[in-house]
Design a protein around this motif. Structure first.
Motif, PDB file in Angstrom:
ATOM      1  N   UNK A 201       0.846  -1.199   0.000  1.00  0.00           N
ATOM      2  CA  UNK A 201       0.000   0.000   0.000  1.00  0.00           C
ATOM      3  C   UNK A 201       0.881   1.247   0.000  1.00  0.00           C
ATOM      4  N   UNK A 202       0.558   2.166  -0.891  1.00  0.00           N
ATOM      5  CA  UNK A 202       1.268   3.451  -0.961  1.00  0.00           C
ATOM      6  C   UNK A 202       0.420   4.524  -0.294  1.00  0.00           C
ATOM      7  N   UNK A 203       0.911   5.021   0.838  1.00  0.00           N
ATOM      8  CA  UNK A 203       0.163   6.020   1.604  1.00  0.00           C
ATOM      9  C   UNK A 203       0.784   7.405   1.409  1.00  0.00           C
ATOM     10  N   UNK A 204       0.062   8.335   0.778  1.00  0.00           N
ATOM     11  CA  UNK A 204       0.597   9.696   0.607  1.00  0.00           C
ATOM     12  C   UNK A 204       0.786  10.386   1.955  1.00  0.00           C
TER      13      UNK A 204
ATOM     14  N   UNK B 122       5.118  19.815   1.708  1.00  0.00           N
ATOM     15  CA  UNK B 122       5.986  20.111   2.852  1.00  0.00           C
ATOM     16  C   UNK B 122       6.738  18.854   3.271  1.00  0.00           C
ATOM     17  N   UNK B 123       5.999  17.756   3.429  1.00  0.00           N
ATOM     18  CA  UNK B 123       6.636  16.496   3.804  1.00  0.00           C
ATOM     19  C   UNK B 123       7.519  15.973   2.681  1.00  0.00           C
ATOM     20  N   UNK B 124       7.109  16.208   1.446  1.00  0.00           N
ATOM     21  CA  UNK B 124       7.914  15.745   0.315  1.00  0.00           C
ATOM     22  C   UNK B 124       9.289  16.403   0.310  1.00  0.00           C
ATOM     23  N   UNK B 125       9.339  17.681   0.671  1.00  0.00           N
ATOM     24  CA  UNK B 125      10.625  18.382   0.714  1.00  0.00           C
ATOM     25  C   UNK B 125      11.498  17.901   1.865  1.00  0.00           C
ATOM     26  N   UNK B 126      10.860  17.382   2.915  1.00  0.00           N
ATOM     27  CA  UNK B 126      11.615  16.913   4.075  1.00  0.00           C
ATOM     28  C   UNK B 126      12.052  15.462   3.932  1.00  0.00           C
ATOM     29  N   UNK B 127      11.181  14.609   3.361  1.00  0.00           N
ATOM     30  CA  UNK B 127      11.429  13.180   3.311  1.00  0.00           C
ATOM     31  C   UNK B 127      11.814  12.674   1.924  1.00  0.00           C
ATOM     32  N   UNK B 128      11.843  13.564   0.933  1.00  0.00           N
ATOM     33  CA  UNK B 128      12.304  13.166  -0.386  1.00  0.00           C
ATOM     34  C   UNK B 128      11.307  12.393  -1.224  1.00  0.00           C
ATOM     35  N   UNK B 129      10.042  12.493  -0.941  1.00  0.00           N
ATOM     36  CA  UNK B 129       9.010  11.811  -1.723  1.00  0.00           C
ATOM     37  C   UNK B 129       7.642  12.232  -1.257  1.00  0.00           C
ATOM     38  N   UNK B 130       6.606  11.871  -2.024  1.00  0.00           N
ATOM     39  CA  UNK B 130       5.255  12.288  -1.671  1.00  0.00           C
ATOM     40  C   UNK B 130       4.460  11.198  -0.969  1.00  0.00           C
ATOM     41  N   UNK B 131       5.086  10.017  -0.717  1.00  0.00           N
ATOM     42  CA  UNK B 131       4.345   8.928  -0.089  1.00  0.00           C
ATOM     43  C   UNK B 131       5.319   7.944   0.551  1.00  0.00           C
ATOM     44  N   UNK B 132       4.749   7.012   1.309  1.00  0.00           N
ATOM     45  CA  UNK B 132       5.525   5.947   1.942  1.00  0.00           C
ATOM     46  C   UNK B 132       4.850   4.620   1.607  1.00  0.00           C
TER      47      UNK B 132
END
Length: 234
Positions: free
Chosen positions: A197-200, A206-216
């Protein structure tokens, strides 16, 4: 006699430094303006301001209230907020995202157990207590496994982001080797369930800039043995 305006400002500057407990600055100011501070005023004898501040509080209070403002404190709150706001909001966003993704992982594990428990029965219809009031319920076991994953989490997991893979082996000895046979398997077979499952992220860019992606991406894996039911068509 009265002090000139320039010297008066220096006097009040020294006075303000002492009033706001800037003792080192007051000492330097006093040494520079010692002559001005020691001159005679219009209404009294020679007054050393350094002593008068301690020994004559009425004069001190009157002058300070009229002329002095706290030194070096303007904008302190804004500066402190600017210094701590970025790391503070990073921590807040991080806590939110970690909690959201942990909840997603727990929901996926729970859904995998519910779906596999249904899959081993061989039934093509889920339990009636789960289908009551529901529309467009599939009539095939393999499709209902995916449907149950989303229903078991109250809609937290979306079908568009979910991938369910099942592989079957005829017995325990060969289970887990190779790729197996695709599908939910027949009665008595060993089935491997892999749920991805891909959870945005909830804070988006904001999170994308911090964690390097738009989902986990989350994954749940388990193996079960089907009950000895008659082979189902789907």
């Amino acid at each position: 006699m009265a002090l000139p305006d320039a010297q008066r400002r220096q006097v009040f500057k020294c006075l303000c430094l002492l009033e706001t407990d800037h003792l080192l600055e007051f000492t330097s100011c006093y040494q520079i303006n010692k002559t001005s501070l020691s001159r005679r005023t219009q209404n009294g004898p020679v007054i050393m301001f350094a002593e008068g501040l301690i020994n004559r509080p009425p004069i001190r209070g009157r002058i300070v209230r009229r002329f002095c403002k706290p030194l070096g404190r303007r904008g302190v709150a804004a500066t402190e907020f600017a210094l701590i706001s970025i790391p503070f909001f990073i921590i807040v966003i991080g806590c939110m995202e970690v909690a959201w993704q942990l909840a997603t992982g727990a929901a996926l594990d729970h859904a995998a157990l519910r779906a596999s428990r249904y899959g081993i029965t061989g039934s093509n219809t889920p339990p009636s207590w789960q289908t009551t009031g529901q529309e467009n319920v599939p009539t095939c076991r393999s499709q209902n496994i995916i449907w149950l994953v989303t229903q078991s989490t109250g809609g937290m997991l979306k079908v568009a982001n979910l991938t369910v893979t099942t592989a079957a082996w005829p017995n325990v000895s060969g289970a887990g080797t190779g790729t197996g046979t695709q599908g939910a398997g027949s009665g008595g077979q060993i089935i491997a369930y892999t749920l991805t499952y891909r959870q945005p992220f909830i804070t988006g860019l904001v999170a994308a800039s911090l964690f390097g992606g738009d989902s986990f991406t989350h994954q749940a894996f388990l193996m079960v043995k089907n009950e000895p039911f008659e082979n189902a068509a789907c």
